[in-house]
Design an enzyme around this catalytic site. Structure first.
Site, PDB file in Angstrom:
ATOM      1  N   LYS A 149      79.305 -42.333 -12.454  1.00 18.37           N
ATOM      2  CA  LYS A 149      80.802 -42.709 -12.958  1.00 18.37           C
ATOM      3  C   LYS A 149      80.656 -42.962 -14.649  1.00 18.37           C
ATOM      4  O   LYS A 149      79.893 -43.931 -15.016  1.00 18.37           O
ATOM      5  CB  LYS A 149      81.128 -43.981 -12.350  1.00 18.37           C
ATOM      6  CG  LYS A 149      82.527 -44.340 -12.873  1.00 18.37           C
ATOM      7  CD  LYS A 149      83.234 -45.339 -11.998  1.00 18.37           C
ATOM      8  CE  LYS A 149      84.457 -46.094 -12.479  1.00 18.37           C
ATOM      9  NZ  LYS A 149      84.838 -47.248 -11.827  1.00 18.37           N
TER      10      LYS A 149
ATOM     11  N   CYS B  63      85.926 -52.792  -5.752  1.00 12.01           N
ATOM     12  CA  CYS B  63      85.652 -52.947  -7.344  1.00 12.01           C
ATOM     13  C   CYS B  63      86.286 -54.295  -7.387  1.00 12.01           C
ATOM     14  O   CYS B  63      87.442 -54.697  -6.480  1.00 12.01           O
ATOM     15  CB  CYS B  63      86.119 -51.804  -8.168  1.00 12.01           C
ATOM     16  SG  CYS B  63      85.566 -52.149  -9.944  1.00 12.01           S
TER      17      CYS B  63
ATOM     18  N   CYS C  41      87.899 -54.797 -10.863  1.00  8.10           N
ATOM     19  CA  CYS C  41      88.578 -55.028 -12.003  1.00  8.10           C
ATOM     20  C   CYS C  41      90.220 -54.974 -11.931  1.00  8.10           C
ATOM     21  O   CYS C  41      91.101 -55.780 -12.718  1.00  8.10           O
ATOM     22  CB  CYS C  41      88.492 -53.639 -12.632  1.00  8.10           C
ATOM     23  SG  CYS C  41      88.856 -51.832 -11.917  1.00  8.10           S
TER      24      CYS C  41
ATOM     25  N   ARG D 171      84.185 -50.948 -21.061  1.00 13.27           N
ATOM     26  CA  ARG D 171      83.435 -51.043 -19.683  1.00 13.27           C
ATOM     27  C   ARG D 171      82.021 -50.299 -20.027  1.00 13.27           C
ATOM     28  O   ARG D 171      81.043 -49.997 -19.239  1.00 13.27           O
ATOM     29  CB  ARG D 171      83.908 -50.271 -18.640  1.00 13.27           C
ATOM     30  CG  ARG D 171      85.353 -50.544 -18.013  1.00 13.27           C
ATOM     31  CD  ARG D 171      85.550 -50.442 -16.736  1.00 13.27           C
ATOM     32  NE  ARG D 171      87.040 -50.519 -16.211  1.00 13.27           N
ATOM     33  CZ  ARG D 171      87.508 -51.558 -16.362  1.00 13.27           C
ATOM     34  NH1 ARG D 171      87.142 -52.868 -16.561  1.00 13.27           N
ATOM     35  NH2 ARG D 171      89.161 -51.481 -15.976  1.00 13.27           N
TER      36      ARG D 171
ATOM     37  N   LYS E 205      82.143 -38.755 -11.611  1.00 12.45           N
ATOM     38  CA  LYS E 205      83.517 -38.803 -12.077  1.00 12.45           C
ATOM     39  C   LYS E 205      83.382 -39.047 -13.696  1.00 12.45           C
ATOM     40  O   LYS E 205      82.398 -39.721 -13.940  1.00 12.45           O
ATOM     41  CB  LYS E 205      83.907 -40.155 -11.473  1.00 12.45           C
ATOM     42  CG  LYS E 205      85.299 -40.554 -11.779  1.00 12.45           C
ATOM     43  CD  LYS E 205      85.396 -42.013 -11.069  1.00 12.45           C
ATOM     44  CE  LYS E 205      86.493 -42.925 -11.609  1.00 12.45           C
ATOM     45  NZ  LYS E 205      86.658 -44.100 -11.316  1.00 12.45           N
TER      46      LYS E 205
HETATM   47  C1  PBG Z   1      87.497 -49.087 -10.826  1.00 14.47           C
HETATM   48  C2  PBG Z   1      88.137 -47.466 -11.002  1.00 14.47           C
HETATM   49  C3  PBG Z   1      88.526 -46.757 -11.920  1.00 14.47           C
HETATM   50  C4  PBG Z   1      88.731 -45.326 -11.499  1.00 14.47           C
HETATM   51  C5  PBG Z   1      88.369 -45.268 -10.302  1.00 14.47           C
HETATM   52  N1  PBG Z   1      88.064 -46.680  -9.886  1.00 14.47           N
HETATM   53  C6  PBG Z   1      88.839 -47.326 -13.516  1.00 14.47           C
HETATM   54  C7  PBG Z   1      87.721 -47.765 -14.348  1.00 14.47           C
HETATM   55  O1  PBG Z   1      86.745 -47.739 -14.283  1.00 14.47           O
HETATM   56  O2  PBG Z   1      88.330 -48.181 -15.381  1.00 14.47           O
HETATM   57  C8  PBG Z   1      89.369 -44.543 -12.322  1.00 14.47           C
HETATM   58  C9  PBG Z   1      90.025 -43.289 -11.475  1.00 14.47           C
HETATM   59  C10 PBG Z   1      90.883 -42.479 -12.396  1.00 14.47           C
HETATM   60  O3  PBG Z   1      91.241 -42.572 -13.629  1.00 14.47           O
HETATM   61  O4  PBG Z   1      91.825 -41.959 -11.752  1.00 14.47           O
HETATM   62  N2  PBG Z   1      86.747 -49.661 -11.329  1.00 14.47           N
END
Ligand code: PBG
Length: 329
Positions: free
Chosen positions: A199, A124, A126, A221, A252
């Site tokens: 997700k 990713c 971010c 997001r 997730k």
């Molecule tokens: C990256 C990502 C995120 C998480 C996993 N990969 C954060 C998001 O999407 O903001 C969250 C994992 C967690 O909260 O333990 N994009």
């Protein structure tokens, strides 16, 4: 009371009278073999940095990941998911695919110091972009297809370092197909894909964003993560990701989306993962710290629920406590 029609002879409590009998009729539970420990790798080689919103979890410096990999291996951890925090951020997240970036460095450490551990990497942008979004921006927001190219390059960088599975999580359309194509073109057909298929846009990621320093500097997001009100999007994503070449599908967060896990289990035959995310961990830790609940019982119960809903493997920040029998926790 339903009188005669009520089957009084049926006495399920006979099966619950003592532990050995309960164990006899219970299907196997998930064990350490099925858990993946998510960890954060920062730049440099300084001491580990605690994360206040994730009590018990620290950011490990890239230069110290060999020692840490050995520690995890000795504790019996079987698999890790690596997240990186770069030295510096820019618009395209340049450090995400740098050969000396935090994740690539950590992957090499695990290969050297604990080769038995299965290494997954998060793919990713971010944490690497100066704006904190999961992709490349254009005038309309996050540019799907420009981001796909970056995700492919990041996956290849992680594969080159020795990752066994990559997990594209930017939630761009067709990220699995793009990453599969990039890996194959670079000669990494043996590297697998853990697809973040469902997700959801979730408040439960907030502690993670402190760990990763990855909160978006504007907006949120919801333009790319799934809308929790639309389960049909998740069902379509399971089938799309399976078709695009995913090896494992993931849901997730975990407890707030157990229904999606159960529905995925009915529809696809691939292994299913669930991510018990940062907020789920912190909620239990916070309540346990106040003596409001007993984490040693609440955690196995939460993982059992996730398993029952359909997960074969679970990503959880509790993996080390489980591995070490809550020693020092
Ligand atoms: C990256 C990502 C995120 C998480 C996993 N990969 C954060 C998001 O999407 O903001 C969250 C994992 C967690 O909260 O333990 N994009």
């Amino acid at each position: 009371m339903r009188g005669e029609a009520y089957p009084r002879r049926h006495r399920p409590r006979r099966l619950r009278r003592r532990d050995v009998v309960r164990d006899l009729v219970a299907p196997p539970s998930l064990t350490l073999r099925n858990l993946v420990y998510p960890m954060f790798v920062g730049p440099g080689d300084g001491p580990a940095v605690p994360i206040s919103a994730l009590p018990g979890i620290e950011r490990i410096s890239a230069g110290r990941t060999e020692a840490f990999a050995r520690t995890l291996g000795n504790e019996g951890i079987r698999a890790v998911m690596l997240f990186g925090i770069p030295k510096s951020k820019d618009a395209r997240g340049s450090e995400a695919d740098a050969p000396m970036g935090p994740v690539a460095t950590a992957v090499r450490s695990f290969r050297t110091a604990a080769p038995e551990i299965v290494v997954f990497t998060d793919v990713c942008l971010c944490a690497y972009t100066d704006h904190g979004h999961c992709g490349i921006l254009n005038e309309n927001g996050v540019d799907n297809d420009a981001t796909l190219e970056r995700l492919g390059a990041i996956a290849v960088a992680h594969a080159r370092a020795g990752a066994e599975f990559v997990g594209p999580s930017a939630m761009m359309d067709h990220q699995v197909g793009a990453v599969r194509a990039a890996l194959d073109a670079a000669g990494f057909s043996e590297v697998g894909i853990l697809a973040y298929s469902a997700k959801l846009a979730s408040a439960f990621y907030d502690p993670f964003r402190e760990a990763e320093d990855s909160a978006p500097s504007f907006g949120d997001r919801t333009g790319y993560q799934l809308d929790p009100r639309r389960p049909l999007d998740a069902l379509a994503a399971f089938e799309r990701d399976a078709r695009e070449g995913a090896d494992i599908l993931m849901v997730k967060p975990a407890m707030p989306a157990l229904d999606l896990l159960a529905r995925a289990r009915e529809r696809v035959d691939l292994p299913l993962a669930a991510y018990q995310v940062s907020g789920e961990y912190s909620m239990i830790q916070a309540a346990a710290a106040r003596g409001w609940l007993d984490a040693r019982r609440a955690v196995p119960e939460s993982i059992e629920a996730i398993h029952r809903a359909g997960a074969d493997l679970v990503l959880t920040y509790f993996a080390r406590q489980i591995a070490t029998g809550w020693k020092g926790a």
